[in-house]
Design an enzyme around this catalytic site. Sequence first.
Site, PDB file in Angstrom:
ATOM      1  N   PHE A 157       0.837  -1.194   0.000  1.00  0.00           N
ATOM      2  CA  PHE A 157       0.000   0.000   0.000  1.00  0.00           C
ATOM      3  C   PHE A 157       0.872   1.244   0.000  1.00  0.00           C
ATOM      4  CE2 PHE A 157      -2.439  -3.221   2.400  1.00  0.00           C
ATOM      5  CZ  PHE A 157      -3.575  -3.282   1.615  1.00  0.00           C
ATOM      6  N   SER A 185      10.025   1.359   2.738  1.00  0.00           N
ATOM      7  CA  SER A 185       8.929   0.458   3.103  1.00  0.00           C
ATOM      8  C   SER A 185       8.968   0.058   4.563  1.00  0.00           C
ATOM      9  CB  SER A 185       9.008  -0.828   2.269  1.00  0.00           C
ATOM     10  OG  SER A 185       8.847  -0.555   0.910  1.00  0.00           O
ATOM     11  N   LEU A 213       1.917  -7.180   4.904  1.00  0.00           N
ATOM     12  CA  LEU A 213       1.527  -5.882   4.378  1.00  0.00           C
ATOM     13  C   LEU A 213       2.747  -4.972   4.319  1.00  0.00           C
ATOM     14  CD1 LEU A 213      -1.733  -5.390   6.453  1.00  0.00           C
ATOM     15  CD2 LEU A 213      -1.453  -6.552   4.246  1.00  0.00           C
ATOM     16  N   GLU A 214       2.946  -4.350   3.196  1.00  0.00           N
ATOM     17  CA  GLU A 214       4.034  -3.397   2.995  1.00  0.00           C
ATOM     18  C   GLU A 214       3.395  -2.018   2.846  1.00  0.00           C
ATOM     19  OE1 GLU A 214       7.690  -2.611  -0.167  1.00  0.00           O
ATOM     20  OE2 GLU A 214       6.037  -3.932  -0.722  1.00  0.00           O
ATOM     21  N   ILE A 215       3.915  -1.061   3.589  1.00  0.00           N
ATOM     22  CA  ILE A 215       3.463   0.315   3.444  1.00  0.00           C
ATOM     23  C   ILE A 215       4.637   1.098   2.883  1.00  0.00           C
ATOM     24  CG2 ILE A 215       2.572   2.364   4.610  1.00  0.00           C
ATOM     25  CD1 ILE A 215       1.301   0.487   6.666  1.00  0.00           C
TER      26      ILE A 215
END
Length: 126
Positions: A72, A108, A119-121
């Site tokens: 995301f 990230s 989940l990667e931000i």
Amino acid sequence: MLSALDHLVMYVDDLPQAVDFYSRVLDMDAKEQDAGHADLHFGNLTLRLQLADSAAEPKATRPATGGMELSFASRLPLEEVERHLAALSIPVELGPVARAGGKGPVESLYLRDPEGNLLEITRPRR
């Protein structure tokens, strides 16, 4: 032929817990919901959470939980995201680290949702 991704389906075992996580932790807007699925909106995309044992058809041949990796893009600096996650006692598994994003270099953070999905931000590197 195609113009965009309309929605993505993620299978879950605990729908209320997943809706809480994605709406409270990642600030997605929970919309249509029934006993078997919930639609979460962010940007121009919808993340559909669907119970893995739902009777809905058609569905994936082998619906499974915890096997997704999603990335995301964040509007906020990652330092703010880290503070937000810490305030909610959500552990960061890795980061911030330099990575190659879909549209160029990014920084990230990695975390897991309650189902175990990675989940990667991301935030563009400057």
